[in-house]
Design an enzyme around this catalytic site. Sequence first.
Site, PDB file in Angstrom:
ATOM      1  CG  HIS A 201      -4.449   2.006  -2.231  1.00  0.00           C
ATOM      2  ND1 HIS A 201      -4.542   2.294  -1.046  1.00  0.00           N
ATOM      3  CD2 HIS A 201      -5.815   2.069  -2.866  1.00  0.00           C
ATOM      4  CE1 HIS A 201      -5.820   2.706  -0.562  1.00  0.00           C
ATOM      5  NE2 HIS A 201      -6.525   2.402  -1.744  1.00  0.00           N
TER       6      HIS A 201
ATOM      7  CG  ASP B 197      -2.278   0.611   0.877  1.00  0.00           C
ATOM      8  OD1 ASP B 197      -2.165   1.964   0.580  1.00  0.00           O
ATOM      9  OD2 ASP B 197      -3.426  -0.197   0.971  1.00  0.00           O
TER      10      ASP B 197
ATOM     11  CD  GLU C  84     -10.022   4.127  -1.021  1.00  0.00           C
ATOM     12  OE1 GLU C  84     -10.937   4.726  -0.356  1.00  0.00           O
ATOM     13  OE2 GLU C  84      -8.905   3.645  -0.807  1.00  0.00           O
TER      14      GLU C  84
END
Length: 515
Positions: free
Chosen positions: A238, A189, A302
């Site tokens: 990420h 991440d 995302e």
Amino acid sequence: MFRKIITISLAVAAGIAVHARELGPTSALMPMPASVVMPSGKALSVSDAAIVRSTLPSDHRLLSVYGEIMTRHFGDGAGVDAYIGVDTTMTGSEHYRLEVDSVSLRLCGASEEALFRGLQTLDQLLWGDAVMTASGNVSPIIIDDAPAYPRRALMLDPARHFLPVDDVKRFIDVMASYKYNVLQLHLTDDEGWRVAVEGHPELTDGTDHYTASDIADLVDYAAQRYIEIVPEADIPGHTSAVLTVHPGLGCHIADSAALASAPGNGVMVCAANDSVYALYDDVIRSIASMFTSPYIHLGGDEAAIERNWALCADCRRMMSERGYTDAAQLMNDFFGRMLATVRSCGKKAILWCELDNIYMPAEKYLMEYPADVTLVTWRNGLTPKCIELAAAHGNPLLMAPGEHAYLDYPQMRGDLPEHNNWGMPVTTLRQAYAIEMPSAANVTGVMGTLWGEAINDINRAFYMAYPRAMALAEAGWTPESRRSWDSFRRRLPGALGRLMERGVSFRVPFESFDR
Ligand SMILES: [Zn+2]
């Protein structure tokens, strides 16, 4: 006044007595089995000369697990006459039958995995039937059990806060008790890259991470408990950690000031850079070789496409070559190449389900997910749409809706220690229990996620997971017709006692015992 108090006390005492009789040996079962019959009749007595017969070799690990259960409840050398065996006429890989009468205990399973699930039930029966167990007896019972869904998962996030191998093992030990069979590890991440990649020591240089031998150790440890570890490497968003090491893999954006000031999750790897695909070819092949799971999770959540690909000269050139009007269309090309690598490794991909909007109204998938990709529904409010689209497109779907399954959300407002809460909503135990599981054939199970931003060690992970992970375990295992909040909350005290005995941190859900 005196008389009134007496009346109330008697009522409470009578209520407890009735509950104890009703629940009996089932009083600590988590999750509730598909079928339980409690015949009347004499109990089975423990002896020091018990004989265990089995289809398994005498040194089989499952017999050790059985022996440990007997020793823990009845003491060294004590046990009951028992038969434990694989029954090849039984169908369903996790189907088991556990029968106790006054003569013996019989545990039959369709597979060794099924026997392991049955042993968890036996452990909970003996724990919950505390008075009988303490007197060296086992109540008669007939349990015929198999899971409602094939995949019951929990997710840990060592990318945000690294969790040492021994901590992950302890987490595996506890989740196995509730018949979970999948652990997803979120390995990369923005905050960190936590898995060694063959040929790329630069990715993990100087950071806490799992080496290849750590992974082999974890995979083997989990497999002995019939749990599969699914690795996740999150792309194309990420990815701050990889871009810190390889800044050239990011997009070329003339005005990068806006991006630099974007909070978290801001940057992405470039869709138009062959070096990105070359690196991830190595990453996917390396991960595929380390984990035995047939799945690799590649994230896909995302992605700040408008702040990256839409502003990047290279990505824009790629868009115009393909005649695209929306930078999100590049996701098809990006994952088209990544998924080809996954398939060439003989694996299947999992992605977080993203739609064309992050709130309703949303109409379609963010990209054209191929039908062989398993999706995980996660965004608050979008699960009904994800269910509808996955059914229409034929994608297998795992249920992890934020409003029920995000175990990093606080369990009560103001809960102590409400550690580092960055504005997460509350998910109570009752809300977790209320997750609705669709009966559609493409729905493969449930996953509780423990995102790691506010989970700084394994005790915190346990505290956030339990008892809500028991609620999700029941959603994944117990048939819908047998799920009941009232039954669940009455089994909680017994089940929580077992966690306490093991020294596992958990939150006492006082509010669940209100009438
Ligand atoms: Zn780009």
